[in-house]
Design a protein around this motif. Structure first.
Motif, PDB file in Angstrom:
ATOM      1  N   THR A  33       1.084  -1.219  -0.126  1.00  0.00           N
ATOM      2  CA  THR A  33       0.242   0.265   0.174  1.00  0.00           C
ATOM      3  C   THR A  33       0.930   1.447  -0.129  1.00  0.00           C
ATOM      4  OG1 THR A  33      -0.508  -0.386   2.344  1.00  0.00           O
ATOM      5  CG2 THR A  33      -1.965  -1.006   1.291  1.00  0.00           C
ATOM      6  N   ARG A  34       0.649   2.069  -0.652  1.00  0.00           N
ATOM      7  CA  ARG A  34       0.950   3.878  -0.432  1.00  0.00           C
ATOM      8  C   ARG A  34       1.146   4.676   0.541  1.00  0.00           C
ATOM      9  NH1 ARG A  34       1.657   7.472  -4.404  1.00  0.00           N
ATOM     10  NH2 ARG A  34      -0.210   6.231  -5.924  1.00  0.00           N
ATOM     11  N   GLY A  35       2.800   4.491   0.885  1.00  0.00           N
ATOM     12  CA  GLY A  35       3.014   5.064   2.685  1.00  0.00           C
ATOM     13  C   GLY A  35       3.330   3.826   2.933  1.00  0.00           C
ATOM     14  N   GLU A  36       3.718   2.949   3.203  1.00  0.00           N
ATOM     15  CA  GLU A  36       3.788   1.638   3.611  1.00  0.00           C
ATOM     16  C   GLU A  36       5.462   1.416   3.397  1.00  0.00           C
ATOM     17  OE1 GLU A  36       2.567  -3.262   4.481  1.00  0.00           O
ATOM     18  OE2 GLU A  36       1.954  -2.264   2.585  1.00  0.00           O
ATOM     19  N   THR A  37       5.745   0.788   4.697  1.00  0.00           N
ATOM     20  CA  THR A  37       7.042  -0.200   4.693  1.00  0.00           C
ATOM     21  C   THR A  37       6.877  -1.061   5.151  1.00  0.00           C
ATOM     22  OG1 THR A  37       8.314   2.002   6.202  1.00  0.00           O
ATOM     23  CG2 THR A  37       9.752   0.577   6.108  1.00  0.00           C
ATOM     24  N   LEU A  38       8.154  -1.525   3.417  1.00  0.00           N
ATOM     25  CA  LEU A  38       7.898  -3.422   4.033  1.00  0.00           C
ATOM     26  C   LEU A  38       9.022  -3.905   4.107  1.00  0.00           C
ATOM     27  CD1 LEU A  38       5.906  -5.810   3.110  1.00  0.00           C
ATOM     28  CD2 LEU A  38       6.738  -5.997   1.085  1.00  0.00           C
ATOM     29  N   GLY A  39       9.452  -4.702   5.647  1.00  0.00           N
ATOM     30  CA  GLY A  39      10.502  -5.709   5.251  1.00  0.00           C
ATOM     31  C   GLY A  39      10.882  -6.456   4.326  1.00  0.00           C
ATOM     32  N   ARG A 209      11.346  -2.327  13.477  1.00  0.00           N
ATOM     33  CA  ARG A 209      10.347  -0.341  12.378  1.00  0.00           C
ATOM     34  C   ARG A 209       9.770  -0.408  11.331  1.00  0.00           C
ATOM     35  NH1 ARG A 209      15.919   3.518  13.221  1.00  0.00           N
ATOM     36  NH2 ARG A 209      13.726   5.242  12.718  1.00  0.00           N
ATOM     37  N   CYS A 210       9.410  -1.715  10.139  1.00  0.00           N
ATOM     38  CA  CYS A 210       8.538  -2.041   9.676  1.00  0.00           C
ATOM     39  C   CYS A 210       7.074  -1.994   9.495  1.00  0.00           C
ATOM     40  CB  CYS A 210       8.761  -3.564   8.445  1.00  0.00           C
ATOM     41  SG  CYS A 210      10.344  -3.042   7.034  1.00  0.00           S
ATOM     42  N   ASP A 211       6.085  -1.357   8.868  1.00  0.00           N
ATOM     43  CA  ASP A 211       4.930  -1.706   9.445  1.00  0.00           C
ATOM     44  C   ASP A 211       4.182  -3.572   9.067  1.00  0.00           C
ATOM     45  OD1 ASP A 211       4.715   0.888   9.712  1.00  0.00           O
ATOM     46  OD2 ASP A 211       4.529   1.289   6.354  1.00  0.00           O
ATOM     47  N   ARG A 212       5.475  -3.978   8.324  1.00  0.00           N
ATOM     48  CA  ARG A 212       4.928  -5.603   7.624  1.00  0.00           C
ATOM     49  C   ARG A 212       6.397  -6.134   7.891  1.00  0.00           C
ATOM     50  NH1 ARG A 212       1.532  -7.525   2.531  1.00  0.00           N
ATOM     51  NH2 ARG A 212       2.031  -5.412   1.898  1.00  0.00           N
ATOM     52  N   VAL A 213       6.266  -7.310   7.654  1.00  0.00           N
ATOM     53  CA  VAL A 213       7.549  -7.934   7.240  1.00  0.00           C
ATOM     54  C   VAL A 213       6.634  -9.769   6.596  1.00  0.00           C
ATOM     55  CG1 VAL A 213       9.731  -9.703   8.434  1.00  0.00           C
ATOM     56  CG2 VAL A 213       8.517  -7.008   9.323  1.00  0.00           C
ATOM     57  N   ILE A 214       7.687  -9.247   5.743  1.00  0.00           N
ATOM     58  CA  ILE A 214       7.199 -10.768   4.672  1.00  0.00           C
ATOM     59  C   ILE A 214       8.560 -11.211   4.323  1.00  0.00           C
ATOM     60  CG2 ILE A 214       7.064 -11.608   2.514  1.00  0.00           C
ATOM     61  CD1 ILE A 214       4.396 -10.550   3.625  1.00  0.00           C
ATOM     62  N   ARG A 215       8.649 -12.687   5.155  1.00  0.00           N
ATOM     63  CA  ARG A 215       9.659 -13.826   5.079  1.00  0.00           C
ATOM     64  C   ARG A 215       9.645 -14.530   4.143  1.00  0.00           C
ATOM     65  NH1 ARG A 215      12.928 -15.311   9.047  1.00  0.00           N
ATOM     66  NH2 ARG A 215      11.908 -14.350  10.172  1.00  0.00           N
ATOM     67  N   GLY A 223       5.923 -16.807   5.722  1.00  0.00           N
ATOM     68  CA  GLY A 223       5.012 -15.955   6.319  1.00  0.00           C
ATOM     69  C   GLY A 223       4.977 -14.792   6.105  1.00  0.00           C
ATOM     70  N   GLU A 224       4.245 -14.066   6.745  1.00  0.00           N
ATOM     71  CA  GLU A 224       4.226 -12.580   6.685  1.00  0.00           C
ATOM     72  C   GLU A 224       3.459 -12.448   8.162  1.00  0.00           C
ATOM     73  OE1 GLU A 224       0.923  -9.009   5.106  1.00  0.00           O
ATOM     74  OE2 GLU A 224       0.929 -11.055   4.575  1.00  0.00           O
ATOM     75  N   GLU A 225       3.794 -10.907   8.721  1.00  0.00           N
ATOM     76  CA  GLU A 225       3.897 -10.626  10.128  1.00  0.00           C
ATOM     77  C   GLU A 225       3.121  -8.813  10.033  1.00  0.00           C
ATOM     78  OE1 GLU A 225       6.444  -9.536  15.140  1.00  0.00           O
ATOM     79  OE2 GLU A 225       6.789 -10.456  12.718  1.00  0.00           O
ATOM     80  N   LEU A 226       2.048  -8.635  10.248  1.00  0.00           N
ATOM     81  CA  LEU A 226       2.382  -7.298  10.457  1.00  0.00           C
ATOM     82  C   LEU A 226       3.066  -6.887  11.881  1.00  0.00           C
ATOM     83  CD1 LEU A 226       0.665  -4.738   9.246  1.00  0.00           C
ATOM     84  CD2 LEU A 226      -1.520  -5.486  10.607  1.00  0.00           C
ATOM     85  N   ARG A 227       3.388  -5.496  11.245  1.00  0.00           N
ATOM     86  CA  ARG A 227       4.101  -4.907  12.269  1.00  0.00           C
ATOM     87  C   ARG A 227       3.668  -3.509  13.751  1.00  0.00           C
ATOM     88  NH1 ARG A 227       9.623  -6.465  14.156  1.00  0.00           N
ATOM     89  NH2 ARG A 227       9.566  -8.464  12.944  1.00  0.00           N
TER      90      ARG A 227
END
Length: 231
Positions: A33-39, A209-215, A223-227
């Protein structure tokens, strides 16, 4: 939900190796999404950097689709892809990739000049000041430390005000103090310019520090984790 700024649908990447085709990415589907930080995290060889390269059009998917800002990157030729990146994306690499024969100011101004900005050098100087390198504008990469070179690379990526900022192991070649400084600068750029930030990292403190992390594992999303919720 608003339209994603970046979307992958069953994206695959197969490259030819000495022993035949090698599946690097296997059916990746995700929206950013716009403005998201994804790791993007995972063990070495899991496909993290390759996925980032697909997102930036630096690698072409061999299956599925990759759409950024409504543009299907898999349908663009090399010249069109280069123009699209120039206007919409900033990329930061672990190895800096500065032009050794150019000063810090010239390195940052080059993409602005290519994009036709008449104030390229003024904007480049301002961006270098913002990353704490006003005193290094006339220095060449070999005259700067690794941390300073990465700051120049960040300034170069951010100066065109890209909608999407991609970073591949941005702290990987730096010591702890410089790595922390680069992390702070990356998130500062996101906040200042409103860019969507997608980064590959092995550093837990950066992923945190990311909004969401994709493993990733073995070329697939494991997997996926919403921070935190993206603003």
């Amino acid at each position: 939900m608003a339209d994603p700024i970046l979307s992958l649908r069953d994206a695959c990447l197969t490259l030819m190796g000495n022993a035949g085709p090698v599946e690097i990415l296997r059916g990746i589907s995700l929206d950013v999404t716009r403005g998201e930080t994804l790791g993007l995290v995972g063990p070495s060889g899991s496909g993290k950097s390759s996925l980032l390269m697909l997102m930036g059009g630096l690698e072409r998917a061999t299956g599925g689709s990759v759409t950024a800002l409504g543009q299907d990157l898999t349908r663009l030729g090399e010249d069109a892809l280069a123009r699209f990146r120039l206007g919409n994306m900033g990329v930061v690499f672990q190895s800096f990739h500065l032009i050794p024969t150019m000063t810090a100011l010239e390195n940052v101004a080059t993409p602005l000049e290519l994009a036709g900005h008449a104030d390229a050098f003024d904007r480049a100087a301002d961006e270098l000041r913002r990353v704490g390198l006003a005193h290094r504008v006339d220095h060449y990469p070999t005259q700067m430390s690794g941390g300073e070179q990465q700051r120049v690379a960040l300034a170069r990526a951010a100066a065109p005000r890209p909608a999407i900022l991609l970073a591949d192991e941005p702290t990987g070649n730096l010591d702890g103090a410089n790595g922390q400084a680069i992390m702070d600068l990356l998130f500062g750029l996101r906040d200042r310019h409103g860019a969507t930030l997608i980064l590959v990292t092995h550093a837990p403190e950066l992923a945190a520090r990311c909004d969401r992390v994709i493993r990733l594992a073995d070329g697939r999303v494991e997997g996926e984790e919403l921070r935190r919720a993206a603003e």
